[in-house]
Motif scaffolding. Structure first.
Motif, PDB file in Angstrom:
ATOM      1  N   LYS A 141      11.554   6.660 -31.894  1.00 19.58           N
ATOM      2  CA  LYS A 141      11.101   6.303 -30.554  1.00 19.58           C
ATOM      3  C   LYS A 141      12.207   6.459 -29.512  1.00 19.58           C
ATOM      4  CE  LYS A 141       7.072   3.437 -31.323  1.00 19.58           C
ATOM      5  NZ  LYS A 141       6.806   3.447 -32.754  1.00 19.58           N
ATOM      6  N   THR A 142      13.425   6.756 -29.963  1.00 24.09           N
ATOM      7  CA  THR A 142      14.516   6.910 -29.002  1.00 24.09           C
ATOM      8  C   THR A 142      14.555   8.329 -28.452  1.00 24.09           C
ATOM      9  OG1 THR A 142      15.959   7.302 -30.895  1.00 24.09           O
ATOM     10  CG2 THR A 142      15.960   5.103 -29.956  1.00 24.09           C
ATOM     11  N   ASN A 143      15.198   8.470 -27.323  1.00 25.85           N
ATOM     12  CA  ASN A 143      15.274   9.746 -26.621  1.00 25.85           C
ATOM     13  C   ASN A 143      16.413  10.587 -27.190  1.00 25.85           C
ATOM     14  OD1 ASN A 143      15.359  11.826 -24.752  1.00 25.85           O
ATOM     15  ND2 ASN A 143      16.469  10.602 -23.230  1.00 25.85           N
ATOM     16  N   ALA A 153      13.065   9.187 -15.058  1.00 30.03           N
ATOM     17  CA  ALA A 153      12.624   7.794 -15.164  1.00 30.03           C
ATOM     18  C   ALA A 153      13.527   6.814 -14.430  1.00 30.03           C
ATOM     19  CB  ALA A 153      12.552   7.389 -16.634  1.00 30.03           C
ATOM     20  N   PRO A 173      19.472  11.488 -18.758  1.00 32.48           N
ATOM     21  CA  PRO A 173      18.719  11.496 -20.029  1.00 32.48           C
ATOM     22  C   PRO A 173      17.893  12.773 -20.235  1.00 32.48           C
ATOM     23  CG  PRO A 173      18.445   9.396 -18.878  1.00 32.48           C
ATOM     24  CD  PRO A 173      19.133  10.322 -17.919  1.00 32.48           C
TER      25      PRO A 173
END
Lengths: 344, 344, 344
Positions: free
Chosen positions: B3-5, B22, B77
């Motif tokens: 679930k991490t980027n 984001a 990110p």
């Protein structure tokens, strides 16, 4: 008689006593900016007033943990100045958002006492409540600490050990008035994972790390008016090191958990917490989370997740908490059990 | 699935794609105070609301570079988490002041791609725009970075190299509405030198220096929600050192340039920028400026200066940028080409 | 001609001259939060708007010493850039609270000059006044510094040594309009000791200590736009150390004095001040206070205490200021004589 505060010792507490802690504090935009400088805070609801308004709030509240630190900091001179150890937290509930301009104060009720068999220390349980300028409670929690006796001849008090919930039920959680995630913007929030995507038992390694700096933990701890000497004065410990405030590790782990839990927007309950090992400048802190439980709520589009957030030193294996002896592994810094709100 | 980027790799970009970054951010008085704590910021228009009002504005805007850092930080990110190198900036334009209380978000359009001949990396060009809560653009710039491929077998994309202006023309600059330097207070601003006193080719040694501290660059970089691991986590680099965010050097050099350019009040254009060498805690940073060009503007009493701002390590000779081989000298940290507004 | 500020030398001052210092500054919530992060500030009147309102004020003003640092910082480029030593303060009076949103500027009048017998340096006395955006004075003080001559052949000026009060009389003190301690909340303030509990001659050891960190004193000093190179640039001193700004020690000692003087809420006069020895990162700072004098005031419930606040390095004996030779002991950092207001 000395005019300085010597702190309280174990024999100075009485069950049922209510202690009004000193130094009320007005919090505003400045504390918000500092929280973003001190921690890698990216949860959108606390970063953007526009995002918070789209979630039904008047604007961004003060970060839940910043509110916790302010309330907690006030208790230090009365509760933990002579504490040997911070033993645990329970029944922490966030009752109302803290808005910029609010003034907070803290009161604690002594709810338990138990002298240790060595006769030199005892455990004190307090239920602390933070109140705003309207005398409305904003949060409350139970904390217990081991405190030294000053007069070893003082008689042991009657033992009273409070009955505490091992974890809050979802029904115990108080949701901010007006909260509505039905139009939640996942793109702006930073991740697409919603409540339904998380499964109890799942482990999330949050990947990122932060190397602790002396000035950073000191600024953070001081900002909350925490006066515990071990965080500021290198002459206190024989090894000349400053102990990092446990709350600093809580905030660091929580903000690191953005990466994988960006949508776990608000903290509404603290079920339990343990500072497993001390942290010092130079340690690199990482975090992992275990999904413990899930619940629906009455608010539109809002689900609750119960999470175990674990802070570790770099090198620790995600998901490993205790050794074969049942004790925390030496690289584990924090074991925190909390409820967060997430879009469904 | 994690679930991490993981960040994007070279093969994940497509020319024409628009990426909404984001975590919107509301900026206010706190960010302003922190900018003054983190940098030796003394330009009067950003220090005093009264001074800014006398220049025709509603009050002091957020420092132009702080606005840049906020917009830039959001792109990390998605653009540079797996970047090998930050290659350059161009066509940076400040389009509208950022006021206390504004909420900023960022979007980037991919405008160029070129796989390197080694097949392992490629160059990505993006045009990033920062927008406020009214969806008005506050600044935009082009940035290109070298990014790793994850799948070395992914086919090379069609090469698209955007045509970029080597520098903005004075006519490209957008001046803040209402700006008027006709009643400018040179005494309160700190220096008597006006637009007419600067001559292209002139070199100004800004004299002062600041020794980089680990906690300071970390606080600054975190404040802009820049998540690049190399700035925070000592376990990332083999040498165990934290790389200082290039934008920290930009802000440091710009604020050091007050001494000699106190009246270069507002930044309106970024023509080009290069982080020539890495900086680390313990380095003492100095700055010098070369006057590159001058232009008049339509605003009363307002002239524009095109400036080359160079940050160097202590000991470097002012005015010396490159060696005989045409490469940046090892003591050069930053080479920034920008347009500033100054009273005539 | 160089465009940078070389600072003034002894021969550049004339008695009677008025210097308008540059860079006005608007202070707001952000500076307040930072003051709480940088110092263990707990005086309730500055921590809580609600507490301040209960004392008859509109809200919490900016901390008195923060106001002092802002006013002082502006004078550095004109007064002490080439100073060899900061020799003393006198006749410091706080004339009006500084409110969030106020914009401060500083002016100094040269009131004394005396060339030293070595012909290389001289002493300059200035009376500095801080003014708000309404041109109302908020504080004023006399400071004298030893400054280098640049041109050793410049003739010595006529010697003028101003007559300064060794200490302000209670009648010289200006109390904030509306101040009323008749309903003072001692519990929320943190201590029960009132004006009547303090006796001239009494020594209070404030017990707590803070170990100085490089990043912390730099952030603090920069926040006040103090440009003195010795605080920021490790290449200035032969030993490569950064000298801690004397005002940082003043604020640290004052905030440490909360423990024993929690009710000494407001500073209204600075009678004298001496930075007895330099401080460096790594030093642990403690403080003790001697009660020097007491006076009543016209404000309801408000008394004044004259206090000697001494900052020392850890290990120094409280109450010991000078050796047998009459000189400050090597562990003494600061000797500050001030008037504070306290509930009666």
């Amino acid at each position: 008689m000395a005019k300085t505060n010597p702190g309280r010792f174990f024999e100075d507490y009485t069950v049922g006593e209510v202690i009004a802690h000193a130094v009320p504090r007005t919090v505003a935009e400045g504390e918000r900016a500092l929280y973003h400088a001190l921690y890698p805070a990216r949860h959108a609801l606390y970063s953007s007033d526009v995002f918070a308004q789209a979630c039904g709030l008047d604007g961004s509240p003060l970060d839940d943990l910043a509110a916790f630190h302010v309330v907690f900091g006030k208790t230090v001179p009365d509760i933990s100045l002579n504490a040997v150890a911070n033993l645990g937290y329970a029944e922490g509930r966030f009752l109302r958002p803290v808005w910029p301009g609010d003034t907070l104060r803290s009161v604690s009720e002594v709810i338990g006492l138990k002298q240790n068999s060595n006769g030199k220390t005892g455990v004190v349980w307090v239920r602390t409540t933070g109140l705003n300028q309207e005398d409305e409670p904003v949060l409350s929690y139970v904390r217990w600490v081991m405190v030294r006796k000053n007069d070893l001849h003082a008689p042991a008090p009657e033992t009273v050990v409070p009955t505490l919930k091992p974890a809050l039920d979802a029904a115990d959680l108080v949701l901010p008035e007006g909260l509505d995630f039905s139009g939640y913007d996942f793109v702006q929030a930073g991740e697409s994972h919603r409540w339904g995507d998380y499964v109890p038992g799942e482990i999330i390694d949050h990947v990122d790390g932060v190397t602790l700096q002396e000035a950073e933990h000191m600024l953070a701890t001081r900002l909350w008016q925490n006066t515990s000497k071990v965080h500021f004065d290198t002459t206190v410990r024989p090894d000349g090191r400053l102990l990092v405030y446990g709350g600093h590790i809580i905030s660091l782990a929580r903000t690191l958990s953005f990466n994988g839990l960006a949508n776990a927007q608000m903290i509404v309950g603290l079920n339990a917490g343990m500072h497993a090992n001390p942290a010092f400048a130079g340690d690199t802190v990482r975090a992992w989370t275990e999904i413990l439980d899930k619940a629906e709520t009455d608010a539109p589009g809002v689900g609750a997740l119960r999470l175990r957030l674990v802070a570790v030193k770099s090198g620790a294996e995600p998901g490993k908490l205790r050794g074969d002896d049942g004790k925390y592994l030496p690289d584990v810094l924090l074991d925190l059990d909390y409820w967060a709100l997430m879009p469904m």
